[in-house]
Each structure stands twice: as structure tokens, then as C-alpha cells.
Design a protein around this motif. Structure first.
Motif, short mmCIF file in Angstrom:
data_model
loop_
_atom_site.label_atom_id
_atom_site.label_comp_id
_atom_site.label_asym_id
_atom_site.label_seq_id
_atom_site.Cartn_x
_atom_site.Cartn_y
_atom_site.Cartn_z
N ASN A 132 0.82 -1.40 0.21
CA ASN A 132 -0.15 0.12 -0.04
C ASN A 132 0.79 1.21 0.04
O ASN A 132 0.62 2.23 0.69
N LYS A 133 1.82 1.43 -0.82
CA LYS A 133 2.69 2.45 -0.93
C LYS A 133 2.02 3.78 -1.48
O LYS A 133 1.06 3.21 -2.65
N VAL A 134 2.11 4.86 -1.23
CA VAL A 134 1.56 6.06 -1.80
C VAL A 134 2.76 6.96 -2.32
O VAL A 134 3.83 7.22 -1.23
N GLU A 135 2.89 7.29 -3.39
CA GLU A 135 3.94 8.39 -3.76
C GLU A 135 3.25 9.95 -3.31
O GLU A 135 2.46 10.16 -3.53
N ILE A 136 4.40 10.69 -2.69
CA ILE A 136 4.36 11.87 -2.18
C ILE A 136 5.18 12.73 -2.84
O ILE A 136 6.45 12.64 -2.76
N ASP A 137 4.67 13.68 -3.64
CA ASP A 137 5.41 14.55 -4.13
C ASP A 137 5.19 16.11 -3.33
O ASP A 137 4.45 16.60 -3.14
N THR A 138 6.57 16.50 -2.98
CA THR A 138 6.94 17.63 -2.11
C THR A 138 6.81 18.93 -2.59
O THR A 138 7.05 20.04 -2.36
N SER A 139 6.75 18.83 -4.01
CA SER A 139 7.00 20.23 -4.85
C SER A 139 6.17 20.95 -4.78
O SER A 139 6.15 22.32 -4.69
N ASN A 140 4.79 20.84 -4.62
CA ASN A 140 3.78 21.84 -4.11
C ASN A 140 3.30 21.94 -2.68
O ASN A 140 2.21 22.41 -2.30
N MET A 141 4.10 21.53 -1.85
CA MET A 141 4.05 21.43 -0.56
C MET A 141 4.77 22.82 0.17
O MET A 141 6.04 23.17 -0.28
N ILE A 142 4.13 23.35 1.25
CA ILE A 142 4.92 24.63 1.85
C ILE A 142 5.61 24.07 3.17
O ILE A 142 4.77 23.49 4.12
N SER A 143 6.70 24.24 3.66
CA SER A 143 7.29 23.82 4.49
C SER A 143 7.49 24.95 5.56
O SER A 143 7.93 26.23 5.00
N VAL A 144 7.11 24.60 6.60
CA VAL A 144 7.16 25.81 7.70
C VAL A 144 7.86 25.13 8.96
O VAL A 144 7.72 24.24 9.55
N PHE A 145 9.09 26.21 9.40
CA PHE A 145 9.76 25.92 10.40
C PHE A 145 9.63 27.00 11.61
O PHE A 145 9.65 28.07 11.07
N GLY A 146 9.85 26.49 12.75
CA GLY A 146 9.58 27.29 13.91
C GLY A 146 10.42 26.98 14.87
O GLY A 146 10.90 26.03 15.06
N GLY A 147 10.70 28.24 15.83
CA GLY A 147 11.52 28.02 17.03
C GLY A 147 11.55 29.42 17.53
O GLY A 147 11.20 30.33 16.93
N ALA A 148 12.00 28.96 18.98
CA ALA A 148 12.10 30.48 19.60
C ALA A 148 13.58 30.71 19.55
O ALA A 148 14.59 30.33 20.49
N TYR A 149 14.05 31.66 18.50
CA TYR A 149 15.36 31.97 18.55
C TYR A 149 15.75 33.24 19.01
O TYR A 149 16.21 34.20 18.65
N THR A 150 15.73 33.28 20.58
CA THR A 150 16.25 34.42 21.52
C THR A 150 17.54 34.73 21.18
O THR A 150 17.81 35.82 21.58
N ASP A 151 18.44 33.72 21.11
CA ASP A 151 19.76 34.19 21.09
C ASP A 151 20.29 34.70 19.80
O ASP A 151 21.08 35.70 20.01
N VAL A 152 19.38 34.55 18.72
CA VAL A 152 19.60 35.16 17.54
C VAL A 152 19.17 36.90 17.43
O VAL A 152 19.63 37.60 16.83
N TYR A 153 17.97 36.92 18.08
CA TYR A 153 17.39 38.13 18.26
C TYR A 153 17.75 39.06 19.21
O TYR A 153 17.44 40.04 19.38
N LYS A 154 18.64 38.50 20.15
CA LYS A 154 19.05 39.31 21.35
C LYS A 154 20.12 40.43 20.76
O LYS A 154 20.91 39.97 19.93
#
Length: 207
Positions: free
Chosen positions: A36-58
Motif C-alpha cells: 500500500n505504498k503511496v507516492e508523495i510529491d513535495t514540490s507543491n508543499m509549503i514547509s514551515v519551520f518554527g522555533g524560539a530563536y532568542t539568542d539570534v534576536y538578542k
């Protein structure tokens, strides 16, 4: 295995970059079976990455400008890919492929709402902990306001709430938890002074 650890994260990037740029994967609906394999194409996907980057914004400030129109005090500026790279948060191969968006910092009202309404709130967790000992917990408005104000002043957002709340309630819990005090108290009250001094709390005895 004798191999060096991938401290730099190169192996992670090798997997992540094709996913961001667009590639195809075979995914199985059942991890225990290769059928039951399903092919997933990420070309039309939006990737969202998050984090609390306090050291960067300090201390992220613009340099002072000289001359009559120069700034006397440096203003806070937007973070750039270079800031993330220089402070060791990521590599240029990755950061160059994503947009940097800084969400609005949580303000006083936001933090209060999280404490009072969130199912994962430390206040509710403490209520459940004391409830197991048959003791009701009351957090005064002063207590909640002091916790929220401290989070705003320290710019920790919601991340530091659990620690502060745990530290301010542990002495009361130890007192109630004592074997000799089991069933002795019906309620514990925390106010704004408890935030600074965990020994400052009020216990109501069972009638």
C-alpha cells in the motif's frame, strides 16, 4: 560503529534539502508493511519551520549612523540569514532557501490568556497535583499578573512559565504533602508575593 557523530548536521541537511526543493517519496500507510505504498510529491508543499530563536534576536541592533541625521540610539533591526549562520543556528545551504518571518512577541494579555485558558497551562497542572492531595488551589489575580509581567520583562514569552510557577509552589506542596499534614488542609492560596518568595502562601485548614 566507529563513525564520527554528525555534529554539523550534514546528514540532516542531505535529507531535508531535497524535501524543501521538491522531490518524490514512497510512503506506506502501514509502517509494519511495505504494501500500500503511496507516492508523495513535495514540490507543491509549503514547509514551515518554527522555533524560539532568542539568542539570534538578542541585541539585534542597527549600527549608529554618523552625521546630523544619524541615530543617537541604535534601533532594533530585522534578522538576516547571516545572523542565523553567525550564531550557529543553521547553515547557509538551508537558511538561503527559507524566508525569515518573526511573529509578534507575546504580550502581557497573551501570556495571561495562555495561563488561564490553555489545557497545558502550568496553573491547571498545579491544580491537578494539589487536587490529588485533596487540596484546592487558588491563584489570585495578583499572582497571575506578577507571573505574566515577569515573563514580559525577561522576554521569555511562555517558555519560562512552567519553571517560575513550579518554583513558586513547591514549598506549599511540600508542606501539604507531609504525612502528618495529609487531610489537614482544604485550600492553598498563592498571591503576588509568592512569585518572589515561595514560602509566602496561605493555607486554609479543613473545618
Amino acid at each position: 560503529t566507529g563513525k564520527k557523530e554528525d555534529v554539523s548536521g550534514d546528514r540532516v541537511l542531505d535529507v531535508l534539502l531535497p524535501f524543501i526543493e521538491g522531490t518524490k517519496y514512497d510512503a506506506c500507510s502501514n509502517t509494519k508493511s511495505s504494501t500500500n505504498k503511496v507516492e508523495i510529491d513535495t514540490s507543491n508543499m509549503i514547509s514551515v519551520f518554527g522555533g524560539a530563536y532568542t539568542d539570534v534576536y538578542k541585541d539585534l541592533k542597527e549600527e549608529k549612523q554618523m552625521g546630523f541625521n544619524g541615530n543617537v540610539e541604535p534601533k532594533e533591526r530585522k534578522a538576516t540569514p547571516c545572523d542565523f549562520i553567525e550564531k550557529g543556528r543553521t547553515k547557509d545551504e538551508f537558511i538561503g532557501r527559507v524566508a525569515i518571518i518573526k511573529l509578534k512577541d507575546l504580550d502581557f494579555d497573551d501570556i495571561k490568556r495562555l495561563m488561564l485558558e490553555s489545557d497545558e497551562s502550568s496553573l491547571k497542572i498545579q491544580e491537578q497535583i494539589f487536587k490529588k492531595l485533596g487540596v484546592k488551589v487558588t491563584f489570585t489575580d495578583g499572582y497571575v499578573n506578577a507571573i505574566a509581567k515577569g515573563a514580559v520583562d525577561r522576554k521569555t514569552g511562555a517558555r519560562g512559565l512552567n519553571t517560575v510557577i513550579d518554583e513558586s509552589t513547591w514549598e506549599a506542596y511540600e508542606e501539604v504533602y507531609k504525612k502528618s499534614n495529609r487531610g489537614k488542609y482544604s485550600e492553598v492560596i498563592f498571591d503576588e508575593k509568592t512569585v518572589e518568595d515561595s514560602s509566602h502562601y496561605q493555607l486554609e485548614k479543613n473545618k
